[in-house]
Design an enzyme around this catalytic site. Structure first.
Site, PDB file in Angstrom:
ATOM      1  N   GLU A   1     -30.940  18.431  36.456  1.00 29.48           N
ATOM      2  CA  GLU A   1     -32.407  18.567  36.578  1.00 29.48           C
ATOM      3  C   GLU A   1     -33.282  18.323  35.543  1.00 29.48           C
ATOM      4  OE1 GLU A   1     -33.504  22.105  38.804  1.00 29.48           O
ATOM      5  OE2 GLU A   1     -31.753  22.305  39.662  1.00 29.48           O
TER       6      GLU A   1
ATOM      7  N   GLY B   1     -30.599   7.729  37.169  1.00 29.87           N
ATOM      8  CA  GLY B   1     -30.778   9.208  36.928  1.00 29.87           C
ATOM      9  C   GLY B   1     -31.842   9.819  36.371  1.00 29.87           C
TER      10      GLY B   1
ATOM     11  N   GLY C   1     -30.389  15.374  47.260  1.00 31.04           N
ATOM     12  CA  GLY C   1     -30.164  14.059  46.430  1.00 31.04           C
ATOM     13  C   GLY C   1     -31.207  13.400  46.282  1.00 31.04           C
TER      14      GLY C   1
ATOM     15  N   ARG D   1     -12.331  42.985  16.501  1.00 34.70           N
ATOM     16  CA  ARG D   1     -11.570  41.993  15.333  1.00 34.70           C
ATOM     17  C   ARG D   1     -11.680  42.800  13.992  1.00 34.70           C
ATOM     18  NH1 ARG D   1      -6.911  38.886  14.771  1.00 34.70           N
ATOM     19  NH2 ARG D   1      -7.372  36.995  13.526  1.00 34.70           N
TER      20      ARG D   1
END
Length: 379
Positions: free
Chosen positions: A363, A131, A124, A268
């Site tokens: 991160e 942030g 944490g 395809r």
């Protein structure tokens, strides 16, 4: 220089592929739609040694290096990036923080159980209002006798609900002071330590993300990692290595999306021929393949520096930034190649597309990686 997988990497890659086909692929969409965090799966991964990849054998780990670690995260993420993300967070953040900065007693207490996945790890740093600017965190700890009292909330934490052990960085000094934060280990069940709201996410839905809440949570000083005031410095060093793992996660997503698109383009048919024969599609595939190769080379160079105990701050940021942006681009193009089918959940590229975006955020955002790179090249 030899760019081939060594024997260890080849064995690990095949082992993970076999494991993923049996234990991951059949359940991908079930876990995704229900946001199930499959704890029994991680126990199995622990038995195989993939939850203590970088941990020395004497502490119950696999004793492997960063090249092997990249291989493990990549191969898991080619099948289900959510599981790759959780394996990366457990290994690189929680376990590696204790392994790197814990004393011998702390390592013996927590590392073997983390390496075996008897315990799931959380880490944490992030909070609701901090942030990228983690240095201004609001979660605090103050010392009272031989204990510390923690108050506050951590946000966007992987394994916040199911984790048995969490490493948290909290403020023990002045806000904004890089020497004003300290790292602690907290065990599940400690009074005053709870988890909060589980995030309902765009992607990576089988990787649990929630809050960690501390309400007059008392822990002993023996749970402190390193010196008081060194928590932020420790966190930045842990993130240097963690960025390699997010780069590996990105690489796995890109390869998974590319391989699905390549296969589909050959199967395809339109206007009487496979769509891979059209330049518009083949050029997309050429760009995807080239950028994947470049990502892989950057990551393994960063791994080489890490294993040589050289600074990996700049190259780790480069590898993370480039690989994460490439995986978003490749996943986007894979959906485009699938056309309308790419927008449905019947084909895997839809999930790769949703999962990919996290890699440019978690991160350290792409923008923060550029700050790190620029700061270092301009020194």
């Amino acid at each position: 220089m030899n760019f081939d997988y060594n024997e260890s990497q080849s064995m690990i890659a095949q082992s993970i592929r076999d494991f993923a086909e049996i234990n991951l692929r059949p359940f991908i969409m079930e876990w995704d739609e229900a946001q199930t965090f499959p704890i029994p799966l991680f126990k199995k991964l622990g038995e195989m040694g993939f939850m203590g990849v970088l941990v020395p054998e004497e502490l119950g780990g696999s004793g492997l290096g960063y090249h092997e670690y990249i291989t493990i995260i990549e191969e898991i993420s080619k099948v289900d990036p959510s599981i790759g993300l959780s394996v990366a967070a457990h290994n690189s953040l929680c376990t590696n923080h204790i392994l790197t900065f814990g004393n011998e007693e702390q390592k013996k207490k927590w590392i073997p159980k983390l390496a075996s996945a008897e315990h799931i790890g959380a880490w944490g740093l992030t909070e609701h209002n901090t942030g990228s600017d983690a240095g201004r965190m609001n979660t605090t700890a103050f010392k009272e006798g031989d204990s510390w009292i923690l108050n506050g909330t951590k946000n966007f934490i992987t394994h916040a609900i199911s984790g048995d052990v969490a490493v948290v960085i909290v403020r023990t000094g002045e806000k904004g002071d890089s020497k004003g934060m300290t790292a602690f280990v907290i065990e599940k069940g400690t009074p005053g330590f709870t988890s909060g709201k589980k995030e309902n996410k765009l992607g990576m839905r089988a990787s649990e993300t929630a809050e960690l809440i501390f309400d007059t949570c008392r822990i002993p000083d023996a749970n402190r990692l390193g010196e008081v005031g060194q928590g932020f410095v420790q966190a930045m060093k842990i993130l240097d290595g963690g960025r390699i793992s997010i780069g590996a996660l990105s690489l796995g997503i890109a390869k998974g999306a590319y391989e699905a698109a390549l296969k589909y383009s050959k199967e395809r048919h339109q206007f009487g021929q496979p769509i891979s024969s059209f330049q518009g599609i083949s050029f997309k595939l050429a760009d995807m393949a080239t950028e994947i190769e470049a990502s892989e080379l950057l990551l393994h160079k960063a791994a080489f520096l890490k294993e040589q105990h050289r600074s990996v701050t700049t190259l780790g940021a480069m590898a993370k930034m480039y690989s994460s942006e490439v995986c978003v681009k490749v996943a986007n193009e894979a959906v485009q190649i699938h056309g309308g089918y790419g927008y449905t959940k019947d084909y895997p590229v839809e999930k790769f597309y949703r999962d990919s975006k996290l890699c440019t955020i978690g991160e350290g955002t792409t923008e923060i990686q550029k700050v790190v790179i620029a700061r270092n090249i301009l020194k």
